[in-house]
Write an enzyme that holds these catalytic residues in place. Structure first.
Site, PDB file in Angstrom:
ATOM      1  N   HIS A  20       0.657  -1.149   0.025  1.00 43.21           N
ATOM      2  CA  HIS A  20       0.499   0.372  -0.100  1.00 43.21           C
ATOM      3  C   HIS A  20       1.243   1.007   0.208  1.00 43.21           C
ATOM      4  O   HIS A  20       1.800   1.940   1.070  1.00 43.21           O
ATOM      5  CB  HIS A  20      -0.815   0.082   1.227  1.00 43.21           C
ATOM      6  CG  HIS A  20      -2.027  -0.985   1.496  1.00 43.21           C
ATOM      7  ND1 HIS A  20      -1.010  -2.175   1.296  1.00 43.21           N
ATOM      8  CD2 HIS A  20      -3.178  -1.118   0.417  1.00 43.21           C
ATOM      9  CE1 HIS A  20      -1.923  -3.077   1.709  1.00 43.21           C
ATOM     10  NE2 HIS A  20      -3.853  -2.797   1.225  1.00 43.21           N
ATOM     11  N   GLY A 109      -3.316  -3.587  11.822  1.00 48.16           N
ATOM     12  CA  GLY A 109      -3.363  -4.190  10.182  1.00 48.16           C
ATOM     13  C   GLY A 109      -5.256  -4.590  10.132  1.00 48.16           C
ATOM     14  O   GLY A 109      -6.443  -3.681   9.742  1.00 48.16           O
ATOM     15  N   PRO A 110      -5.755  -5.239  11.609  1.00 47.62           N
ATOM     16  CA  PRO A 110      -6.881  -4.848  11.468  1.00 47.62           C
ATOM     17  C   PRO A 110      -7.248  -3.678  11.766  1.00 47.62           C
ATOM     18  O   PRO A 110      -7.018  -3.302  13.028  1.00 47.62           O
ATOM     19  CB  PRO A 110      -7.453  -6.009  12.504  1.00 47.62           C
ATOM     20  CG  PRO A 110      -6.625  -7.175  12.307  1.00 47.62           C
ATOM     21  CD  PRO A 110      -4.917  -6.135  12.020  1.00 47.62           C
ATOM     22  N   LEU A 111      -7.938  -2.967  11.459  1.00 50.10           N
ATOM     23  CA  LEU A 111      -8.528  -1.431  11.092  1.00 50.10           C
ATOM     24  C   LEU A 111      -9.362  -1.504  12.883  1.00 50.10           C
ATOM     25  O   LEU A 111     -10.328  -1.858  13.362  1.00 50.10           O
ATOM     26  CB  LEU A 111      -8.803  -0.328  10.502  1.00 50.10           C
ATOM     27  CG  LEU A 111      -8.197  -0.669   8.917  1.00 50.10           C
ATOM     28  CD1 LEU A 111      -9.641  -0.812   7.953  1.00 50.10           C
ATOM     29  CD2 LEU A 111      -6.981  -0.198   8.624  1.00 50.10           C
ATOM     30  N   GLY A 148     -10.313   4.498   7.322  1.00 48.55           N
ATOM     31  CA  GLY A 148     -10.887   3.199   8.216  1.00 48.55           C
ATOM     32  C   GLY A 148     -10.683   2.376   9.663  1.00 48.55           C
ATOM     33  O   GLY A 148     -11.940   1.916   9.975  1.00 48.55           O
ATOM     34  N   ASN A 177      -7.666  11.458   3.845  1.00 48.76           N
ATOM     35  CA  ASN A 177      -7.983  11.705   2.529  1.00 48.76           C
ATOM     36  C   ASN A 177      -8.979  11.610   1.731  1.00 48.76           C
ATOM     37  O   ASN A 177      -9.049  11.365   0.798  1.00 48.76           O
ATOM     38  CB  ASN A 177      -6.672  10.993   2.619  1.00 48.76           C
ATOM     39  CG  ASN A 177      -6.692   8.870   2.506  1.00 48.76           C
ATOM     40  OD1 ASN A 177      -7.585   8.771   3.101  1.00 48.76           O
ATOM     41  ND2 ASN A 177      -5.658   8.965   2.604  1.00 48.76           N
ATOM     42  N   ILE A 179     -10.269   9.026   1.429  1.00 47.08           N
ATOM     43  CA  ILE A 179     -10.575   7.780   0.259  1.00 47.08           C
ATOM     44  C   ILE A 179     -10.468   6.464   1.132  1.00 47.08           C
ATOM     45  O   ILE A 179      -9.915   6.667   2.148  1.00 47.08           O
ATOM     46  CB  ILE A 179      -9.627   7.748  -0.653  1.00 47.08           C
ATOM     47  CG1 ILE A 179      -8.880   9.263  -1.596  1.00 47.08           C
ATOM     48  CG2 ILE A 179      -8.968   7.090  -1.613  1.00 47.08           C
ATOM     49  CD1 ILE A 179     -10.373   8.840  -2.611  1.00 47.08           C
ATOM     50  N   HIS A 251      -4.466   3.226  -3.833  1.00 47.02           N
ATOM     51  CA  HIS A 251      -4.061   2.585  -1.924  1.00 47.02           C
ATOM     52  C   HIS A 251      -3.583   1.416  -2.025  1.00 47.02           C
ATOM     53  O   HIS A 251      -2.637   1.265  -0.776  1.00 47.02           O
ATOM     54  CB  HIS A 251      -5.383   2.476  -1.635  1.00 47.02           C
ATOM     55  CG  HIS A 251      -6.166   1.785  -0.247  1.00 47.02           C
ATOM     56  ND1 HIS A 251      -6.216   1.744   0.980  1.00 47.02           N
ATOM     57  CD2 HIS A 251      -5.740   0.289  -0.137  1.00 47.02           C
ATOM     58  CE1 HIS A 251      -6.727   0.825   1.914  1.00 47.02           C
ATOM     59  NE2 HIS A 251      -6.462  -0.067   1.221  1.00 47.02           N
ATOM     60  N   GLU A 400     -16.561  -4.506  25.753  1.00 48.11           N
ATOM     61  CA  GLU A 400     -16.014  -5.599  25.977  1.00 48.11           C
ATOM     62  C   GLU A 400     -14.840  -5.123  24.421  1.00 48.11           C
ATOM     63  O   GLU A 400     -13.689  -5.647  25.009  1.00 48.11           O
ATOM     64  CB  GLU A 400     -16.579  -6.383  25.211  1.00 48.11           C
ATOM     65  CG  GLU A 400     -17.513  -7.074  26.227  1.00 48.11           C
ATOM     66  CD  GLU A 400     -18.831  -6.095  26.165  1.00 48.11           C
ATOM     67  OE1 GLU A 400     -18.716  -5.367  25.429  1.00 48.11           O
ATOM     68  OE2 GLU A 400     -19.867  -6.128  26.681  1.00 48.11           O
ATOM     69  N   HIS A 462     -27.356 -15.447  26.881  1.00 47.38           N
ATOM     70  CA  HIS A 462     -26.536 -15.404  26.940  1.00 47.38           C
ATOM     71  C   HIS A 462     -25.344 -16.384  27.836  1.00 47.38           C
ATOM     72  O   HIS A 462     -24.352 -15.898  28.786  1.00 47.38           O
ATOM     73  CB  HIS A 462     -26.873 -14.562  28.795  1.00 47.38           C
ATOM     74  CG  HIS A 462     -27.222 -13.529  28.601  1.00 47.38           C
ATOM     75  ND1 HIS A 462     -27.707 -12.674  27.541  1.00 47.38           N
ATOM     76  CD2 HIS A 462     -26.930 -11.939  29.485  1.00 47.38           C
ATOM     77  CE1 HIS A 462     -28.189 -10.941  28.045  1.00 47.38           C
ATOM     78  NE2 HIS A 462     -27.143 -10.541  28.774  1.00 47.38           N
TER      79      HIS A 462
HETATM   80  C1  LIG Z   1     -10.828  -4.687  10.329  1.00 46.10           C
HETATM   81  C2  LIG Z   1     -10.564  -4.455   8.910  1.00 46.10           C
HETATM   82  N1  LIG Z   1     -11.366  -4.572   7.781  1.00 46.10           N
HETATM   83  C3  LIG Z   1     -11.406  -4.244   6.648  1.00 46.10           C
HETATM   84  C4  LIG Z   1      -9.939  -4.197   6.006  1.00 46.10           C
HETATM   85  C5  LIG Z   1      -9.240  -4.022   4.574  1.00 46.10           C
HETATM   86  N2  LIG Z   1      -8.793  -3.046   4.475  1.00 46.10           N
HETATM   87  C6  LIG Z   1      -7.542  -2.517   4.601  1.00 46.10           C
HETATM   88  S1  LIG Z   1      -7.632  -0.928   4.426  1.00 46.10           S
HETATM   89  C7  LIG Z   1      -9.304  -0.601   4.117  1.00 46.10           C
HETATM   90  C8  LIG Z   1      -9.225   0.719   3.952  1.00 46.10           C
HETATM   91  C9  LIG Z   1      -8.385   1.540   4.267  1.00 46.10           C
HETATM   92  O1  LIG Z   1      -9.003   3.197   4.449  1.00 46.10           O
HETATM   93  P1  LIG Z   1      -8.331   4.633   4.688  1.00 46.10           P
HETATM   94  O2  LIG Z   1      -8.057   4.188   6.456  1.00 46.10           O
HETATM   95  O3  LIG Z   1      -8.444   5.451   4.251  1.00 46.10           O
HETATM   96  O4  LIG Z   1      -7.128   4.135   4.196  1.00 46.10           O
HETATM   97  P2  LIG Z   1      -6.825   5.021   2.614  1.00 46.10           P
HETATM   98  O5  LIG Z   1      -7.196   4.323   1.646  1.00 46.10           O
HETATM   99  O6  LIG Z   1      -6.226   6.190   3.414  1.00 46.10           O
HETATM  100  O7  LIG Z   1      -4.729   4.379   3.099  1.00 46.10           O
HETATM  101  C10 LIG Z   1      -9.829  -1.495   4.386  1.00 46.10           C
HETATM  102  C11 LIG Z   1     -10.908  -1.582   3.782  1.00 46.10           C
HETATM  103  C12 LIG Z   1      -8.420  -4.465   6.873  1.00 46.10           C
HETATM  104  N3  LIG Z   1      -7.725  -4.126   6.971  1.00 46.10           N
HETATM  105  N4  LIG Z   1      -9.407  -4.409   8.473  1.00 46.10           N
END
Ligand SMILES: Cc1ncc(C[n+]2csc(CCOP(=O)(O)OP(=O)(O)O)c2C)c(N)n1
Length: 651
Positions: A20, A109-111, A148, A177, A179, A251, A400, A462
């Protein structure tokens, strides 16, 4: 200097043919200002405890971090490492992996997870400062997030918690940005992010992310705030790419040779790939050495402390447990053996915490708004508040996921051993963070109570059924389900002694008899053991159970014995530890050739590993129901009589 980041990122992604480039190119100016003027760090001493923490929550932009670490002179990050971006065995994994290289503070990595970790790190800073003083602990936590991260639900919990606790030394740099992968963010999101942060009690600023002076001014302002600050940095993704800048095309794919050549022209960067001109590199290396004097001054302050305090600080930061910390625990176990109380394991867990909370200064507990149910607060623990971080207990609120991500941050920071509670069924609400605790090898203890239909009337929403199986499927996670007060104490001790893995303690709501008659050895350390031997030594049946079902297995053993059928009861609190035992021990416990019956008030998924295809499983096959626990055990036939019936049918 920012262009050095841009070209290292473009070229590394191009060479790997994957990655990326857009985010590193867009945030290069902001990162340069941060690492050159603000971030307190010494690239030659990445483990300096009082360094500022930098978390790249938008982990897909890993080349931003790797470029920064290389340019500032971290020994772990050579040019060769950058050239090996995303290759097998390299430090430069696709997303930053904690433990691969110094300077990577957490796996992202997991956003959104990084943001949650950063909140935990900022909490750790406040907690430790209140314990050791600002001359030893006084740093900022910076976190870079993208759209994200902020769209993810976890961000809501993290932001709310940080705002509530007024974590003013947490500064979030938002890569605004516009995007994401599918295109402009307007496709999916119209949230006014600054307003959202303001509503959660944050200070917010907005700047042009390509104007270094404006960025510097904003960070300066943020540092003076008495609230956490979010700086929305308006940037262009893929800044410098002649035709793709500002588009999602930058991206997640290499830009291509032609586009990169165009960028070289546009940004005036005539150098070959991976070549950094000496003056630029010098300036970066100087930035990386900026903190050295401050680190030395910090050393002097630590050295000036009396030896006892110095040792306490160093040991706590290293995660060492103080000598003799189990003394009260041993006494507790002796009392249990003597008095044989009937108690829910969640209650025993609280008693364990009462024994150890004062002996472990790094222990910080909490619950996601279920303190009275999870029994997670030791009597001596005071709640942490925005005004006072001297306490040892955090009311995380109904969050949680935010709690689990913050606990990862607390553990990663060092100096804190976090534990936190909710109902076992809600591990699903924090599973992504539990997985990261395991992946990052962090000592986080999840206190998960109400661990089966035994919770009764609250009903199937539960009552966890598949949760034990799904947690056992996570590598490097200890899932422990103690059967009585002794085992609860043993499992707690084991969880706290793990230096490189998290634990889940699955605890009951309902009372359980004391089954253990001795407390000398920690049998749970073997994962499973023979709790009750077969009477005449001729074992025909092996009953294997965990937690609340061990008592039912014991009752069944008695009935079988009366019928002249010799049965042993194996208590199996932890599959993972049992798997680590030598084969001869496992055989001794499991009794190959005997009839195997397993009992667990949960899904049988996975139990065939221990009972074979011939064995029989007494447990749940569907969801539970709302009724008193006793009625549910009868309804779902998790009873001693059912065990006897199965044995009779099989023999
Ligand atoms: C929880 C999660 N869902 C989906 C993804 C896949 N993913 C990676 S980057 C991205 C888009 C993120 O957009 P942004 O934060 O705006 O990053 P930019 O395009 O500006 O670099 C996605 C959906 C991920 N890494 N983590």
């Amino acid at each position: 200097m920012a262009n050095a980041i841009r070209f290292l990122s473009m070229d590394a992604v191009q060479r790997a043919n994957s990655g990326h480039p857009g985010m590193p190119m867009g945030m290069a100016d902001v990162a340069t200002v941060l690492f050159r003027q603000f971030l307190k760090y010494d690239s030659q001493r990445p483990d300096w405890p009082d360094r500022d923490r930098f978390v790249l929550s938008a982990g897909h932009g890993s080349m931003l971090l790797y470029s920064l670490l290389h340019l500032t002179g971290y020994k772990d990050m050579t040019l060769e490492d950058l050239k090996n971006f995303r290759q097998l065995g390299s430090r430069t994994a696709g997303h930053p992996e904690y433990g691969h290289a110094a300077g990577i503070e957490t796996t992202t990595g997991p956003l959104g997870q990084g943001l949650g970790n950063a909140v935990g790190m900022a909490m750790a800073e406040r907690l430790l400062a209140s314990r050791f003083g600002a001359d030893l602990v006084d740093h900022y936590t910076y976190c870079l997030v993208g759209d994200g991260c902020l769209m993810e639900g976890i961000s809501h919990e993290a932001i709310a918690l940080a705002g509530h606790l007024k974590l003013n030394k947490l500064i979030v740099l938002f890569d605004d940005n516009g995007i994401s992968i599918d295109g402009p963010v307007t496709l999916t999101d119209t949230v006014d992010q600054p307003k959202r942060f303001e509503a959660a009690g944050w200070n917010t600023l907005s700047v042009d992310g390509h104007d270094p002076k404006a960025v510097a001014q904003a960070i300066e302002q943020a540092k003076g705030s008495d609230l956490p600050t979010m700086i929305a940095c308006r940037t262009t993704i893929g800044f410098g790419a002649p035709t793709k800048a500002g588009s999602e095309k930058t991206h997640g794919a290499p830009l291509g040779d032609e586009e990169i050549a165009g960028a070289r022209e546009k940004l005036g960067w005539p150098h070959e790939p991976f070549v950094i001109p000496a003056d630029v590199l010098d300036a970066w290396r100087a930035a990386g050495a900026r903190g050295a004097a401050e680190a030395t001054a910090w050393d002097a302050r630590l050295a000036a402390r009396d030896p006892e305090q110095r040792k306490r600080f160093s040991d706590q930061m290293a995660g060492k447990l103080p000598e003799g910390w189990t003394a009260a625990l041993e006494k507790f176990k002796e009392e249990v053996v003597a008095n044989k109380p009937k108690a829910a394991t969640r209650v025993s867990s609280q008693q364990v915490l009462d024994c150890i909370a004062d002996a472990l200064p790094g222990l910080v507990g909490g619950s996601a708004d279920l303190t009275g149910s999870n029994n997670t607060r030791a009597k001596s623990q005071q709640p942490v508040t925005a005004e006072d971080f001297s306490g040892g207990y955090i009311h995380y609120g109904v969050r949680e996921h935010g709690m689990a991500a913050a606990m990862n941050g607390l553990a990663l920071h060092g100096g804190i051993i976090p534990y936190g509670g909710t109902f076992l069924v809600f591990t699903d609400y924090c599973r992504p963070s539990i997985r990261l605790s395991a992946l990052m090898k962090q000592r986080v203890v999840y206190v998960m109570t109400h661990d089966s239909i035994g919770l009764g009337e609250d009903g199937p929403t539960h009552q966890p059924v598949e949760h034990l199986a799904s947690l056992r499927a996570i590598p490097n996670l200890l899932v422990m389900r103690p059967c009585d007060a002794i085992e609860t104490a043993e499992c707690w001790q084991l969880a706290l002694e793990q230096q490189d893995r998290p634990s889940v303690l699955a605890l009951t709501r309902q009372g359980l008899p004391t089954l253990r008659v001795d407390s000398g050895e920690n049998y749970c350390a073997h994962g499973a053991y023979i709790l009750q031997t077969a009477e005449d030594g001729q074992r025909a049946v092996t009953l294997i159970a965990s937690g609340s079902e061990v008592a039912i297995a014991c009752e069944a053993r008695g009935k079988l014995q009366e019928m002249g059928i010799s049965a042993a009861v194996v208590s199996m609190p932890c599959w993972e530890l049992f798997l680590e035992q030598p084969a001869h021990y496992r055989d001794e416990v499991l009794g190959p050739g005997t009839l195997h019956i397993a009992l667990e008030a949960a899904s049988g998924f996975g139990w065939n590993r221990w009972i074979g295809l011939e064995g029989s499983f007494v447990g749940m096959t569907g969801f539970g129901a709302s009724a008193p626990a006793d009625a549910l055990y009868k309804e779902f036939r998790i009873t001693a009589d059912e065990v006897v019936r199965r044995v009779k049918a099989a023999l």
